[in-house]
Design a protein around this motif. Structure first.
Motif, mmCIF file in Angstrom:
data_model
loop_
_atom_site.group_PDB
_atom_site.id
_atom_site.type_symbol
_atom_site.label_atom_id
_atom_site.label_comp_id
_atom_site.label_asym_id
_atom_site.label_seq_id
_atom_site.Cartn_x
_atom_site.Cartn_y
_atom_site.Cartn_z
ATOM 1 N N TRP A 1 0.821 -1.190 0.000
ATOM 2 C CA TRP A 1 0.000 0.000 0.000
ATOM 3 C C TRP A 1 0.869 1.259 0.000
ATOM 4 C CZ3 TRP A 1 -4.579 2.129 -0.703
ATOM 5 C CH2 TRP A 1 -4.849 3.348 -0.100
ATOM 6 N N TRP A 2 1.876 1.294 0.878
ATOM 7 C CA TRP A 2 2.697 2.511 0.992
ATOM 8 C C TRP A 2 3.541 2.748 -0.251
ATOM 9 C CZ3 TRP A 2 0.714 5.596 4.195
ATOM 10 C CH2 TRP A 2 0.109 5.124 5.353
ATOM 11 N N VAL A 3 4.019 1.670 -0.866
ATOM 12 C CA VAL A 3 4.801 1.817 -2.097
ATOM 13 C C VAL A 3 3.910 2.409 -3.198
ATOM 14 C CG1 VAL A 3 6.013 0.541 -3.908
ATOM 15 C CG2 VAL A 3 6.412 -0.024 -1.516
ATOM 16 N N ALA A 4 2.708 1.888 -3.325
ATOM 17 C CA ALA A 4 1.769 2.402 -4.331
ATOM 18 C C ALA A 4 1.393 3.848 -4.027
ATOM 19 C CB ALA A 4 0.529 1.524 -4.390
ATOM 20 N N GLN A 5 1.193 4.169 -2.765
ATOM 21 C CA GLN A 5 0.845 5.533 -2.373
ATOM 22 C C GLN A 5 1.962 6.503 -2.737
ATOM 23 O OE1 GLN A 5 -2.152 6.413 -1.040
ATOM 24 N NE2 GLN A 5 -1.582 8.542 -1.098
ATOM 25 N N ARG A 6 3.197 6.113 -2.511
ATOM 26 C CA ARG A 6 4.333 6.973 -2.875
ATOM 27 C C ARG A 6 4.396 7.182 -4.388
ATOM 28 N NH1 ARG A 6 7.059 4.206 1.461
ATOM 29 N NH2 ARG A 6 7.895 2.731 -0.029
ATOM 30 N N TRP A 35 -8.152 5.381 -8.072
ATOM 31 C CA TRP A 35 -8.760 5.330 -6.740
ATOM 32 C C TRP A 35 -7.797 5.909 -5.707
ATOM 33 C CZ3 TRP A 35 -7.520 2.894 -2.143
ATOM 34 C CH2 TRP A 35 -8.515 2.920 -1.174
ATOM 35 N N MET A 36 -6.543 5.481 -5.774
ATOM 36 C CA MET A 36 -5.551 5.982 -4.814
ATOM 37 C C MET A 36 -5.280 7.468 -5.019
ATOM 38 S SD MET A 36 -2.893 2.852 -4.552
ATOM 39 C CE MET A 36 -2.102 3.463 -3.068
ATOM 40 N N THR A 37 -5.259 7.925 -6.262
ATOM 41 C CA THR A 37 -5.024 9.342 -6.538
ATOM 42 C C THR A 37 -6.153 10.195 -5.975
ATOM 43 O OG1 THR A 37 -3.776 8.805 -8.535
ATOM 44 C CG2 THR A 37 -4.651 11.047 -8.354
ATOM 45 N N LEU A 38 -7.391 9.808 -6.228
ATOM 46 C CA LEU A 38 -8.528 10.585 -5.722
ATOM 47 C C LEU A 38 -8.560 10.580 -4.194
ATOM 48 C CD1 LEU A 38 -11.254 9.513 -8.285
ATOM 49 C CD2 LEU A 38 -9.924 11.638 -8.252
#
Length: 65
Positions: A1-6, A35-38
């Motif tokens: 999750w954190w890698v994708a968020q970064r 989804w993560m961007t929004l």
């Protein structure tokens, strides 16, 4: 999750450095990335989500606030 968020944060910031939207932006991306961007933009402000589509190649519209 954190890698994708970064990755989302880096991509969004890079886009804003290279492109200066006046007030609105339209974003098209794959389901998880959009989804993560929004979600990121809702939490960190500066943009209001006008239209949200988290489908693959869905179109989301944002407005600078």
């Amino acid at each position: 999750w954190w890698v994708a968020q970064r990755r989302v944060i880096k991509a969004w910031n890079t886009m804003l450095e290279q492109w200066s939207p006046s007030t609105r932006a339209v974003v098209v991306a794959h389901r998880a990335f959009i989804w993560m961007t929004l979600r990121y933009l809702q939490r960190h402000g500066g943009w209001r989500i006008i239209r949200r589509s988290t489908d693959n190649t869905g179109i989301s519209e944002l407005e600078s606030i």
